[in-house]
Design a protein around this motif. Structure first.
Motif, PDB file in Angstrom:
ATOM      1  N   UNK A   4       0.854  -1.183   0.000  1.00 27.92           N
ATOM      2  CA  UNK A   4       0.000   0.000   0.000  1.00 27.92           C
ATOM      3  C   UNK A   4       0.889   1.232   0.000  1.00 27.92           C
ATOM      4  N   UNK A   5       0.348   2.378  -0.352  1.00 27.55           N
ATOM      5  CA  UNK A   5       1.158   3.594  -0.397  1.00 27.55           C
ATOM      6  C   UNK A   5       1.905   3.841   0.909  1.00 27.55           C
ATOM      7  N   UNK A   6       3.157   4.202   0.807  1.00 27.66           N
ATOM      8  CA  UNK A   6       4.002   4.441   1.981  1.00 27.66           C
ATOM      9  C   UNK A   6       4.312   5.925   2.135  1.00 27.66           C
ATOM     10  N   UNK A   7       3.334   6.783   1.901  1.00 26.37           N
ATOM     11  CA  UNK A   7       3.563   8.225   1.955  1.00 26.37           C
ATOM     12  C   UNK A   7       2.971   8.863   3.205  1.00 26.37           C
ATOM     13  N   UNK A  19      -1.095  15.356  -6.546  1.00 21.55           N
ATOM     14  CA  UNK A  19      -0.428  14.328  -5.733  1.00 21.55           C
ATOM     15  C   UNK A  19      -1.391  13.728  -4.712  1.00 21.55           C
ATOM     16  N   UNK A  20      -2.239  14.568  -4.127  1.00 23.46           N
ATOM     17  CA  UNK A  20      -3.208  14.084  -3.143  1.00 23.46           C
ATOM     18  C   UNK A  20      -4.203  13.134  -3.802  1.00 23.46           C
ATOM     19  N   UNK A  21      -4.689  13.492  -4.991  1.00 26.19           N
ATOM     20  CA  UNK A  21      -5.625  12.620  -5.714  1.00 26.19           C
ATOM     21  C   UNK A  21      -4.949  11.312  -6.090  1.00 26.19           C
ATOM     22  N   UNK A  22      -3.713  11.390  -6.540  1.00 29.79           N
ATOM     23  CA  UNK A  22      -2.961  10.186  -6.908  1.00 29.79           C
ATOM     24  C   UNK A  22      -2.844   9.233  -5.715  1.00 29.79           C
ATOM     25  N   UNK A  23      -2.492   9.776  -4.564  1.00 28.85           N
ATOM     26  CA  UNK A  23      -2.363   8.947  -3.367  1.00 28.85           C
ATOM     27  C   UNK A  23      -3.714   8.401  -2.932  1.00 28.85           C
ATOM     28  N   UNK A  24      -4.747   9.236  -3.019  1.00 26.16           N
ATOM     29  CA  UNK A  24      -6.096   8.802  -2.650  1.00 26.16           C
ATOM     30  C   UNK A  24      -6.562   7.659  -3.550  1.00 26.16           C
ATOM     31  N   UNK A  25      -6.276   7.753  -4.843  1.00 24.77           N
ATOM     32  CA  UNK A  25      -6.639   6.678  -5.772  1.00 24.77           C
ATOM     33  C   UNK A  25      -5.916   5.375  -5.417  1.00 24.77           C
ATOM     34  N   UNK A  26      -4.655   5.474  -5.023  1.00 23.86           N
ATOM     35  CA  UNK A  26      -3.897   4.287  -4.632  1.00 23.86           C
ATOM     36  C   UNK A  26      -4.500   3.658  -3.374  1.00 23.86           C
ATOM     37  N   UNK A  27      -4.927   4.482  -2.453  1.00 24.62           N
ATOM     38  CA  UNK A  27      -5.538   3.985  -1.218  1.00 24.62           C
ATOM     39  C   UNK A  27      -6.860   3.291  -1.526  1.00 24.62           C
ATOM     40  N   UNK A  28      -7.683   3.932  -2.341  1.00 20.56           N
ATOM     41  CA  UNK A  28      -8.976   3.338  -2.706  1.00 20.56           C
ATOM     42  C   UNK A  28      -8.760   1.997  -3.394  1.00 20.56           C
ATOM     43  N   UNK A  29      -7.803   1.942  -4.296  1.00 19.73           N
ATOM     44  CA  UNK A  29      -7.502   0.700  -5.006  1.00 19.73           C
ATOM     45  C   UNK A  29      -7.081  -0.404  -4.039  1.00 19.73           C
ATOM     46  N   UNK A  30      -6.223  -0.070  -3.097  1.00 20.49           N
ATOM     47  CA  UNK A  30      -5.752  -1.054  -2.116  1.00 20.49           C
ATOM     48  C   UNK A  30      -6.909  -1.545  -1.244  1.00 20.49           C
ATOM     49  N   UNK A  31      -7.781  -0.623  -0.825  1.00 21.34           N
ATOM     50  CA  UNK A  31      -8.918  -1.014   0.014  1.00 21.34           C
ATOM     51  C   UNK A  31      -9.932  -1.847  -0.772  1.00 21.34           C
ATOM     52  N   UNK A  33      -9.314  -3.868  -3.242  1.00 20.25           N
ATOM     53  CA  UNK A  33      -8.777  -5.226  -3.459  1.00 20.25           C
ATOM     54  C   UNK A  33      -9.045  -6.101  -2.240  1.00 20.25           C
ATOM     55  N   UNK A  34      -9.080  -5.483  -1.059  1.00 10.81           N
ATOM     56  CA  UNK A  34      -9.378  -6.218   0.163  1.00 10.81           C
ATOM     57  C   UNK A  34      -8.276  -7.128   0.648  1.00 10.81           C
ATOM     58  N   UNK A  35      -7.071  -6.906   0.185  1.00 11.02           N
ATOM     59  CA  UNK A  35      -5.968  -7.767   0.599  1.00 11.02           C
ATOM     60  C   UNK A  35      -4.978  -7.051   1.521  1.00 11.02           C
ATOM     61  N   UNK A  36      -5.481  -6.043   2.228  1.00  7.84           N
ATOM     62  CA  UNK A  36      -4.656  -5.283   3.171  1.00  7.84           C
ATOM     63  C   UNK A  36      -5.081  -5.689   4.584  1.00  7.84           C
ATOM     64  N   UNK A  37      -4.107  -5.885   5.450  1.00  4.33           N
ATOM     65  CA  UNK A  37      -4.398  -6.253   6.838  1.00  4.33           C
ATOM     66  C   UNK A  37      -5.326  -5.220   7.474  1.00  4.33           C
ATOM     67  N   UNK A  38      -6.149  -5.665   8.400  1.00  8.10           N
ATOM     68  CA  UNK A  38      -7.146  -4.800   9.027  1.00  8.10           C
ATOM     69  C   UNK A  38      -6.529  -3.546   9.635  1.00  8.10           C
ATOM     70  N   UNK A  39      -5.467  -3.686  10.412  1.00  7.83           N
ATOM     71  CA  UNK A  39      -4.863  -2.511  11.048  1.00  7.83           C
ATOM     72  C   UNK A  39      -4.325  -1.534  10.007  1.00  7.83           C
TER      73      UNK A  39
END
Length: 86
Positions: A4-7, A19-31, A33-39
């Motif tokens: 997931x994004x490390x920013x 840059x904010x939209x780019x990061x937000x899109x990466x976060x939405x994509x990661x969420x 996919x549902x393969x990110x740990x709960x914490x």
């Protein structure tokens, strides 16, 4: 687990709109996919909320700066006024 994004160390308020939209899109994509740990999901969701608020503030500021051209009866530019008529 997917990367997931490390920013998170970068202050949201220092980011440009793009840059904010780019990061937000990466976060939405990661969420989505549902393969990110709960914490980590909670952490990046909170970051996403901050990014969303920052983008909304930047958009609002840009809208306040946009002006439309006023025309006189002959159709010639007469001056400018706020786009929303305020």
């Amino acid at each position: 687990m997917t990367t997931v994004p490390q920013t998170a160390a970068i202050d949201v308020s220092s980011l440009s709109f793009e840059k904010a939209v780019e990061e937000l899109e990466a976060i939405v994509s990661a969420l989505e996919r549902g393969d990110v740990a709960l914490d980590k999901s909670i952490e990046i969701y909170e970051r996403g909320e901050a990014l969303k608020k920052h983008c909304e503030a930047l958009l609002s500021a840009a809208e306040n700066r946009i002006e439309k051209i006023r025309l006189d009866r002959a159709g010639k530019p007469q001056g400018v006024e706020p786009l929303d008529g305020e």
